[in-house]
Design an enzyme around this catalytic site. Structure first.
Site, PDB file in Angstrom:
ATOM      1  CG  ASP A  79       6.628 -10.410   1.607  1.00 27.11           C
ATOM      2  OD1 ASP A  79       6.229 -11.524   1.978  1.00 27.11           O
ATOM      3  OD2 ASP A  79       5.980  -9.350   1.810  1.00 27.11           O
TER       4      ASP A  79
ATOM      5  CE  LYS B 257       2.309 -11.055   2.481  1.00 28.95           C
ATOM      6  NZ  LYS B 257       3.220  -9.881   2.555  1.00 28.95           N
TER       7      LYS B 257
ATOM      8  CE  LYS C 287       1.961  -9.751  11.856  1.00 24.34           C
ATOM      9  NZ  LYS C 287       2.856  -9.131  10.838  1.00 24.34           N
TER      10      LYS C 287
ATOM     11  CE  LYS D 170       6.743 -11.602   5.522  1.00 20.06           C
ATOM     12  NZ  LYS D 170       6.377 -10.327   4.958  1.00 20.06           N
TER      13      LYS D 170
HETATM   14  N1  LIG Z   1       3.887  -5.075   7.615  1.00 26.89           N
HETATM   15  C1  LIG Z   1       3.351  -4.806   6.435  1.00 26.89           C
HETATM   16  O1  LIG Z   1       2.533  -3.932   6.258  1.00 26.89           O
HETATM   17  C2  LIG Z   1       3.841  -5.633   5.274  1.00 26.89           C
HETATM   18  C3  LIG Z   1       4.883  -6.553   5.437  1.00 26.89           C
HETATM   19  C4  LIG Z   1       5.314  -7.271   4.335  1.00 26.89           C
HETATM   20  C5  LIG Z   1       4.737  -7.061   3.092  1.00 26.89           C
HETATM   21  N2  LIG Z   1       3.721  -6.177   2.995  1.00 26.89           N
HETATM   22  C6  LIG Z   1       3.132  -6.011   1.678  1.00 26.89           C
HETATM   23  O2  LIG Z   1       3.071  -4.627   1.337  1.00 26.89           O
HETATM   24  C7  LIG Z   1       1.943  -4.421   0.485  1.00 26.89           C
HETATM   25  C8  LIG Z   1       1.137  -3.236   0.996  1.00 26.89           C
HETATM   26  O3  LIG Z   1       0.678  -3.512   2.274  1.00 26.89           O
HETATM   27  P1  LIG Z   1      -0.436  -2.498   2.852  1.00 26.89           P
HETATM   28  O4  LIG Z   1      -0.749  -2.924   4.228  1.00 26.89           O
HETATM   29  O5  LIG Z   1      -0.011  -1.100   2.601  1.00 26.89           O
HETATM   30  O6  LIG Z   1      -1.663  -2.888   1.900  1.00 26.89           O
HETATM   31  P2  LIG Z   1      -2.864  -1.964   1.370  1.00 26.89           P
HETATM   32  O7  LIG Z   1      -3.841  -2.908   0.768  1.00 26.89           O
HETATM   33  O8  LIG Z   1      -3.290  -1.015   2.395  1.00 26.89           O
HETATM   34  O9  LIG Z   1      -2.191  -1.089   0.216  1.00 26.89           O
HETATM   35  C9  LIG Z   1      -2.011  -1.595  -1.085  1.00 26.89           C
HETATM   36  C10 LIG Z   1      -2.392  -0.474  -2.032  1.00 26.89           C
HETATM   37  O10 LIG Z   1      -2.057  -0.884  -3.350  1.00 26.89           O
HETATM   38  C11 LIG Z   1      -3.053  -0.399  -4.224  1.00 26.89           C
HETATM   39  N3  LIG Z   1      -2.908  -1.166  -5.452  1.00 26.89           N
HETATM   40  C12 LIG Z   1      -3.275  -2.431  -5.705  1.00 26.89           C
HETATM   41  N4  LIG Z   1      -2.910  -2.771  -6.964  1.00 26.89           N
HETATM   42  C13 LIG Z   1      -2.260  -1.679  -7.491  1.00 26.89           C
HETATM   43  C14 LIG Z   1      -1.628  -1.395  -8.733  1.00 26.89           C
HETATM   44  N5  LIG Z   1      -1.600  -2.310  -9.703  1.00 26.89           N
HETATM   45  N6  LIG Z   1      -1.054  -0.191  -8.898  1.00 26.89           N
HETATM   46  C15 LIG Z   1      -1.076   0.732  -7.914  1.00 26.89           C
HETATM   47  N7  LIG Z   1      -1.680   0.538  -6.720  1.00 26.89           N
HETATM   48  C16 LIG Z   1      -2.256  -0.667  -6.515  1.00 26.89           C
HETATM   49  C17 LIG Z   1      -4.327  -0.572  -3.454  1.00 26.89           C
HETATM   50  O11 LIG Z   1      -5.344   0.264  -3.944  1.00 26.89           O
HETATM   51  C18 LIG Z   1      -3.895  -0.162  -2.038  1.00 26.89           C
HETATM   52  O12 LIG Z   1      -4.096   1.211  -1.825  1.00 26.89           O
HETATM   53  C19 LIG Z   1       1.161  -5.730   0.461  1.00 26.89           C
HETATM   54  O13 LIG Z   1       1.491  -6.461  -0.703  1.00 26.89           O
HETATM   55  C20 LIG Z   1       1.692  -6.464   1.675  1.00 26.89           C
HETATM   56  O14 LIG Z   1       1.621  -7.877   1.548  1.00 26.89           O
HETATM   57  C21 LIG Z   1       3.247  -5.451   4.029  1.00 26.89           C
HETATM   58  O1  LIG Z   2       6.616  -9.562   7.919  1.00 28.21           O
HETATM   59  P1  LIG Z   2       5.703 -10.491   8.651  1.00 28.21           P
HETATM   60  O2  LIG Z   2       5.110  -9.884   9.884  1.00 28.21           O
HETATM   61  O3  LIG Z   2       6.301 -11.836   8.880  1.00 28.21           O
HETATM   62  O4  LIG Z   2       4.513 -10.805   7.601  1.00 28.21           O
HETATM   63  C1  LIG Z   2       3.329 -10.096   7.562  1.00 28.21           C
HETATM   64  C2  LIG Z   2       2.278 -11.158   7.626  1.00 28.21           C
HETATM   65  O5  LIG Z   2       2.343 -11.700   8.925  1.00 28.21           O
HETATM   66  C3  LIG Z   2       0.938 -10.574   7.363  1.00 28.21           C
HETATM   67  O6  LIG Z   2      -0.004 -11.623   7.355  1.00 28.21           O
HETATM   68  C4  LIG Z   2       0.910  -9.876   6.035  1.00 28.21           C
HETATM   69  O7  LIG Z   2      -0.314  -9.312   5.867  1.00 28.21           O
HETATM   70  C5  LIG Z   2       1.934  -8.784   5.967  1.00 28.21           C
HETATM   71  O8  LIG Z   2       1.952  -8.298   4.641  1.00 28.21           O
HETATM   72  C6  LIG Z   2       3.307  -9.285   6.304  1.00 28.21           C
HETATM   73  O9  LIG Z   2       3.785 -10.058   5.230  1.00 28.21           O
END
Ligand SMILES: NC(=O)c1ccc[n+]([C@@H]2O[C@H](COP(=O)([O-])OP(=O)(O)OC[C@H]3O[C@@H](n4cnc5c(N)ncnc54)[C@H](O)[C@@H]3O)[C@@H](O)[C@H]2O)c1
Ligand SMILES: O=P([O-])([O-])O[C@@H]1[C@@H](O)[C@H](O)[C@@H](O)[C@H](O)[C@@H]1O
Length: 544
Positions: free
Chosen positions: A334, A383, A424, A500
C-alpha cells in the site's frame, strides 16, 4: 544526456509498452564521488566494501538493571556498478496511477513544458525521495560545512527517464483514453503526450470478480479467460513478462501492483499457508487465491521483483515462503502517499517530543475510481487495516507515555465523493495530553492529489528495488574461510518509506516511523560504499 530515440513503435504494438531504445542516461553512469578508504575497493564492475556494523546489545538482570555492550559485526558488501536496462510492468496500468506515472516519465524524458492558469510548468520528479531529495555526504574538509548530494547520486542508479513501461489492465482502454478517464493531468500536458500514449495498450489481465468491488465490472473488457486461480494464469503472466523483456531487450523487469484494492484473502491451512500448498491450490483452482497473489507467484517464478502498492494481503504466508525458496524479491503493502505519510511523521514527532497522542481521527473522501472501489465494505476493510496500524511502533517504543497495550484511539473513514475526483480531501484531528493536564488539538485539512503523490512512489519503488538486486553481502571471514555472497532477504523491508503497511521478513519488527524508515534506506545505501551512517552529532561544531 544522450538524446532519446523515437519510441520503438514495433515493440509497443506487440507488448503494450513504451520505452526508448537508447542505452541509458549517461549522467547516471558515473559516480559523483569516490570513497578513499582501505575498506573500499573499486573494480571496473564492482565496489567491494568491508563494513563494520555497530550496534548496542542490551541485557537486563532480574533486578531490572540494564547492561549495554557495544557490538561490532563485520560484513563484506559487493555492489554491481553496472546500471542495467530496466522495464517496469504495472498491474492496473490503465488506472489513475498507471496513466499518471507513464505520462510523467514521458514528460520528463522529453523535457516538456505546459501552460497552466499559474503559468508554464516544467516536468519534474517532485515527491520522489530518490529524484527529489538529498542526503548529507559529509562535511567540507576546509569549511566543515555539510556537503549534501542528490539522493540518486549515492549509488549508480537507473534514471526513470530510461524506464521502459508496460503492463496489464482489465480495461482495454489505451493509455491516452485511460489518462482522460483518470482526469488527473492538465489538458495542456495531456495534448503533448496523447499521441505516444495512444500507442500503448494494456495487456489483458486476470479478473476474479469476487476480489474487487462489484462496481468495477463495467470496465472489465480486457480479460484472460477464467475467473478463478489456475496455473494457466500463472504461466500466461510469466510469458507476458518474458515477452516484454525480450521485445524491449531488457536486463531486468520489475512488476508493481497498482490495480484495484482487493478484499483480504482468508489464510487457510493447506491452501495458502506454505509454498507447496499455494502451488497445489493454484493447480486445483482454489477460489481463495487472489489475482494479486497469482501475479506475485508468477513474478517469483520468473525472478521479477514484485511490489504490492495496494493494501490487500497479496503476500499470504505461502507466497512469502515461495519467494524465500527462490530468493525472489517482494515488497509491499500500500503506497504511503498523503494522509498516512503525514500521520507517520507527525505522530513520530509528537511522541518523541513527549506529547501523549490519545486520539487520531482520520477521515477522507475522494472521487476517483480507487474511491469507487473502496466504497464497498470488503475493499474498504483492506484499506482500513493498512491505514490503522501505522503508529503502533512509535507508541510501543515509548513506555513513558503508554502502558503496555495502551494505544491512542484511532479511527479511519473513507467516503466516495465523485465530485472531487483524484483530489482527495484528508481531514485529521490529533488529540494529545500535554503538561499538567493540558491538551493539544491539531486539526489538518490536507488536499492530496492522490495520483500525483503516488506516482513518484511507484518510481522510487522501482529504482530502489533495482538497486537491491545489485547488492550482495556476506559475513566477513578473518580466518580465510570462503563464505558465499548472498542477496538481502526476499522481503524488501527497505521499501517501507514508500508503503503504509511495510512487509517485513517473518518475525521481524515493523517500523512505520517515517524518519527511521528514511534513515534505514539512506544508511544501507551509504554502507554499500563504505560510508558510516548519517550522524547529526556535528561534534566538529560543538567541541572546540
Ligand atoms: N495515492 C494513491 O493513488 C494511492 C495510495 C495508496 C494506495 N493506492 C492504491 O493503488 C491502487 C491504484 O490506485 P488508482 O488511483 O490508480 O486506482 P484506479 O482504480 O484508477 O486504477 C486501478 C486499475 O486497476 C485495474 N484493475 C483492477 N483489477 C485488475 C486486475 N486484476 N488486473 C489488472 N488490472 C486491474 C482497473 O481497471 C484500473 O484501471 C489502488 O489499489 C489504491 O488503493 C493508491
Ligand atoms: O496514502 P494515504 O493518503 O494515507 O491513503 C490514501 C487514502 O487516503 C485514500 O482513501 C485511498 O483511496 C488511497 O488509495 C490511499 O490509500
Amino acid at each position: 544526456m544522450a538524446p532519446h530515440a523515437e519510441i520503438d513503435k514495433s515493440s509497443s504494438d506487440r507488448a503494450g509498452n513504451v520505452g526508448n531504445d537508447h542505452e541509458g542516461s549517461s549522467s547516471f553512469r558515473k559516480e559523483l564521488f569516490t570513497v578513499k578508504s582501505p575498506n573500499v575497493v573499486y573494480t571496473e564492475k564492482e565496489v567491494l566494501t568491508k563494513y563494520t556494523y555497530r550496534t548496542t546489545s542490551v541485557t537486563r538482570d532480574d533486578t531490572g538493571d540494564y547492561t549495554v555492550t557495544p557490538r561490532e559485526t563485520q560484513y563484506d558488501f559487493k555492489f554491481d556498478r553496472n546500471v542495467p536496462k530496466v522495464g517496469v510492468m504495472l498491474v492496473g496500468w490503465g488506472g489513475n496511477n498507471g496513466t499518471t506515472v507513464t505520462a510523467g516519465i514521458i514528460a520528463n524524458r522529453r523535457g516538456l513544458v505546459w501552460d497552466t492558469r499559474e503559468g508554464p510548468r516544467n516536468a519534474n520528479y517532485y515527491g520522489s525521495v530518490v529524484m527529489g531529495s538529498t542526503m548529507k555526504l559529509g562535511t567540507d574538509a576546509k569549511t566543515q560545512r555539510d556537503v549534501n548530494i542528490p539522493f540518486h547520486n549515492v549509488l549508480p542508479m537507473v534514471h526513470p527517464n530510461d524506464l521502459v513501461i508496460g503492463g496489464w489492465d482489465i480495461s482495454s482502454l489505451n493509455l491516452s483514453d485511460a489518462m482522460d478517464r483518470a482526469a488527473v493531468l492538465e489538458p495542456t500536458l495531456k495534448m503533448q503526450v496523447k499521441k505516444e500514449m495512444a500507442t500503448m495498450t494494456p495487456l489483458p489481465s486476470i479478473y476474479y470478480p469476487d476480489f474487487i468491488a462489484s462496481n468495477q465490472g463495467d470496465r472489465a473488457d480486457n480479460i484472460i479467460n477464467g475467473s478463478v486461480a489456475c496455473m494457466g494464469h500463472v504461466d500466461h503472466i510469466r510469458q507476458d513478462i518474458r515477452d516484454f523483456k525480450r521485445v524491449n531487450n531488457l536486463d531486468k523487469v520489475i512488476v508493481q501492483w497498482t490495480a484495484n484494492t482487493e478484499r483480504f484473502a482468508d489464510v487457510v491451512a493447506g491452501v495458502n499457508d506454505t509454498a507447496d500448498n499455494l502451488l497445489k491450490a493454484i493447480e486445483e483452482g482454489q477460489a481463495e487465491i487472489a489475482p494479486s497473489t497469482i501475479f506475485a507467484v508468477a513474478c517469483i517464478l520468473e525472478n521479477a521483483p514484485f511490489i504490492n502498492g495496494s493494501p490487500q494481503n497479496t503476500f499470504v504466508p505461502g507466497a512469502i515462503d515461495l519467494a524465500e525458496r527462490y530468493g525472489a524479491f517482494i515488497g509491499g503493502d500500500d503506497f504511503k502517499s498523503g494522509q498516512t505519510k503525514m500521520k507517520s511523521a507527525l505522530v513520530e514527532f509528537l511522541i518523541n517530543a513527549g506529547i501523549k497522542v490519545t486520539s487520531i481521527a482520520s477521515y477522507n473522501h475522494l472521487g476517483n475510481n480507487d474511491g469507487k472501489n473502496l466504497s464497498e465494505q470488503k475493499q474498504f476493510r483492506s484499506k482500513e487495516i493498512s491505514k490503522s496500524n501505522v503508529v503502533d511502533d512509535m507508541v510501543d517504543a515509548n513506555n513513558v507515555l503508554y502502558k503496555d497495550g495502551e494505544h491512542p484511539d484511532h479511527t479511519v473513514v473513507i467516503k466516495y465523493m465523485p465530485a472531487v475526483g483524484d483530489n482527495k480531501r484528508a481531514l485529521d484531528e490529533y488529540y494529545a495530553e500535554i503538561f499538567l493536564g493540558g491538551h493539544q488539538t491539531i486539526s489538518i485539512f490536507n488536499v492530496c492529489e492522490d495520483s500525483l503523490l503516488a506516482s513518484p512512489l511507484i518510481i522510487d519503488l522501482v529504482l530502489i528495488t533495482e538497486v537491491m538486486t545489485r547488492i550482495q553481502w556476506k559475513a566477513s571471514s578473518n580466518d580465510g574461510s570462503a563464505t558465499a555472497y548472498q542477496g538481502f532477504h526476499s522481503v524488501l523491508s527497505i521499501l517501507s518509506y514508500m508503503l503504509k503497511a511495510p512487509l517485513t521478513p517473518p518475525g521481524t519488527p515493523v517500523v512505520n516511523a517515517l524518519a527511521k524508515q528514511r534513515a534505514a534506506l539512506t544508511n544501507i545505501f551509504r554502507a554499500c560504499v563504505g560510508l558510516e551512517p548519517e550522524s547529526d552529532m556535528s561534534l566538529e561544531h560543538k567541541l572546540f
